[in-house]
Design a protein around this motif. Structure first.
Motif, mmCIF file in Angstrom:
data_model
loop_
_atom_site.group_PDB
_atom_site.id
_atom_site.type_symbol
_atom_site.label_atom_id
_atom_site.label_comp_id
_atom_site.label_asym_id
_atom_site.label_seq_id
_atom_site.Cartn_x
_atom_site.Cartn_y
_atom_site.Cartn_z
ATOM 1 N N ALA A 225 0.815 -1.223 0.000
ATOM 2 C CA ALA A 225 0.000 0.000 0.000
ATOM 3 C C ALA A 225 0.849 1.273 0.000
ATOM 4 N N GLY A 226 2.134 1.155 0.320
ATOM 5 C CA GLY A 226 3.019 2.313 0.297
ATOM 6 C C GLY A 226 3.241 2.944 1.655
ATOM 7 N N LYS A 227 3.027 2.188 2.715
ATOM 8 C CA LYS A 227 3.168 2.736 4.076
ATOM 9 C C LYS A 227 4.545 3.331 4.312
ATOM 10 N N SER A 228 5.594 2.595 4.008
ATOM 11 C CA SER A 228 6.955 3.081 4.278
ATOM 12 C C SER A 228 7.253 4.374 3.529
ATOM 13 N N THR A 229 6.900 4.420 2.262
ATOM 14 C CA THR A 229 7.132 5.619 1.454
ATOM 15 C C THR A 229 6.361 6.805 2.013
ATOM 16 N N GLN A 230 5.089 6.587 2.328
ATOM 17 C CA GLN A 230 4.253 7.686 2.804
ATOM 18 C C GLN A 230 4.654 8.152 4.204
ATOM 19 N N ILE A 231 5.112 7.241 5.032
ATOM 20 C CA ILE A 231 5.602 7.630 6.362
ATOM 21 C C ILE A 231 6.821 8.534 6.213
ATOM 22 N N GLN A 232 7.737 8.160 5.340
ATOM 23 C CA GLN A 232 8.933 8.980 5.115
ATOM 24 C C GLN A 232 8.542 10.374 4.610
ATOM 25 N N MET A 233 7.609 10.435 3.679
ATOM 26 C CA MET A 233 7.184 11.726 3.124
ATOM 27 C C MET A 233 6.489 12.578 4.183
ATOM 28 N N LEU A 234 5.650 11.954 5.014
ATOM 29 C CA LEU A 234 4.972 12.692 6.075
ATOM 30 C C LEU A 234 5.975 13.171 7.113
ATOM 31 N N GLN A 235 6.933 12.323 7.471
ATOM 32 C CA GLN A 235 7.956 12.722 8.437
ATOM 33 C C GLN A 235 8.709 13.954 7.949
ATOM 34 N N ALA B 271 -4.929 4.498 -1.874
ATOM 35 C CA ALA B 271 -3.496 4.314 -2.139
ATOM 36 C C ALA B 271 -3.203 3.979 -3.596
ATOM 37 N N ASP B 272 -4.213 4.017 -4.450
ATOM 38 C CA ASP B 272 -4.041 3.739 -5.879
ATOM 39 C C ASP B 272 -3.837 5.004 -6.697
ATOM 40 N N ARG B 273 -3.700 6.167 -6.073
ATOM 41 C CA ARG B 273 -3.747 7.434 -6.792
ATOM 42 C C ARG B 273 -2.394 8.021 -7.155
ATOM 43 N N GLY B 274 -1.325 7.329 -6.942
ATOM 44 C CA GLY B 274 0.000 7.864 -7.232
ATOM 45 C C GLY B 274 0.630 8.411 -5.964
ATOM 46 N N VAL B 275 1.930 8.275 -5.854
ATOM 47 C CA VAL B 275 2.664 8.602 -4.629
ATOM 48 C C VAL B 275 2.422 10.045 -4.169
ATOM 49 N N ASN B 276 2.544 11.011 -5.060
ATOM 50 C CA ASN B 276 2.421 12.417 -4.653
ATOM 51 C C ASN B 276 0.988 12.785 -4.271
ATOM 52 N N LYS B 277 -0.002 12.253 -4.982
ATOM 53 C CA LYS B 277 -1.401 12.534 -4.645
ATOM 54 C C LYS B 277 -1.745 11.906 -3.302
ATOM 55 N N VAL B 278 -1.282 10.689 -3.067
ATOM 56 C CA VAL B 278 -1.523 10.029 -1.778
ATOM 57 C C VAL B 278 -0.880 10.844 -0.663
ATOM 58 N N SER B 279 0.350 11.306 -0.879
ATOM 59 C CA SER B 279 1.042 12.118 0.116
ATOM 60 C C SER B 279 0.257 13.392 0.424
ATOM 61 N N SER B 280 -0.241 14.051 -0.606
ATOM 62 C CA SER B 280 -1.043 15.265 -0.419
ATOM 63 C C SER B 280 -2.311 14.964 0.370
ATOM 64 N N ASP B 281 -2.974 13.870 0.041
ATOM 65 C CA ASP B 281 -4.194 13.484 0.769
ATOM 66 C C ASP B 281 -3.894 13.229 2.248
#
Length: 192
Positions: free
Chosen positions: A11-21, A165-175
């Motif tokens: 689902a991209g948890k690790s990537t999104q956690i890093q971006m949020l951090q 989590a299907d919307r692309g890394v940057n869109k998910v990060s923004s959401d």
């Protein structure tokens, strides 16, 4: 604040956690990330057991439930630090979603800290299988469909933001940023 990321594998948890951090730190917050299982001796034992061929048997799943609860208790004191935002890659909610035996798992984890905010990264099961193909995973579409259903039911019990989590890394990060912002006094409309 204690923010927990959950979702099926891929689902991209690790990537999104890093971006949020990074975003939170750039906004002046102190952040510490956590991963379950941890790097403790108990966490290493969990990883070892998960690699075994019989990892899905009921006996092994119950054993893992005990070990995950023990591993989780080792980090509970750290979560008392009010000067930081803690972001966790998984929590006891994963045990409930993946392992079944909800009453028993719930009892084992009754002293585990509940998340202030649960971020559930909702991913299509076929996408999950494609993303995790070739990695050390024993999940299949049928199993993951049940886990995804469990997550969506469990989300009703927590302050939860369900993110596609299907919307692309940057869109998910923004959401995710827009979901977290109000809890921290940040204007969600100011986020790109």
């Amino acid at each position: 604040m204690y923010i927990v990321f959950e979702g099926i594998d891929g689902a991209g948890k690790s990537t999104q956690i890093q971006m949020l951090q990074e975003w939170l730190e750039n906004n002046g917050f102190r952040v510490e990330t956590l991963v379950e299982p941890t790097d403790s001796k108990v966490g290493k034992l969990i990883r070892e057991i998960l690699q075994q061929s019989d990892a899905k048997t009921d006996r092994v799943q119950k054993t893992l439930g005990l070990l995950f609860a023990a591993d989780r208790m080792l980090i509970m004191d750290r979560l008392e630090d009010k000067s930081k935002i803690f972001i966790s890659d998984r929590s006891f909610i994963s045990s409930l979603a993946y392992q079944g035996h909800a009453d028993w798992i719930g009892e084992l984890n009754r002293y585990a800290k509940k998340p202030d905010l649960l971020i559930l990264l909702d991913l299509d099961v076929k996408t999950s299988v494609a993303r995790t193909s070739g990695k050390d995973t024993f999940e299949n579409e049928e199993f993951l469909t049940g886990v995804k259903e469990n997550y969506l039911k469990l989300a009703e019990n927590y302050t939860c933001e369900i993110i596609d989590a299907d919307r692309g890394v940057n869109k998910v990060s923004s959401d995710i940023k827009k979901a977290v912002a109000p809890y921290l006094g940040i204007c969600p409309d100011c986020i790109r």
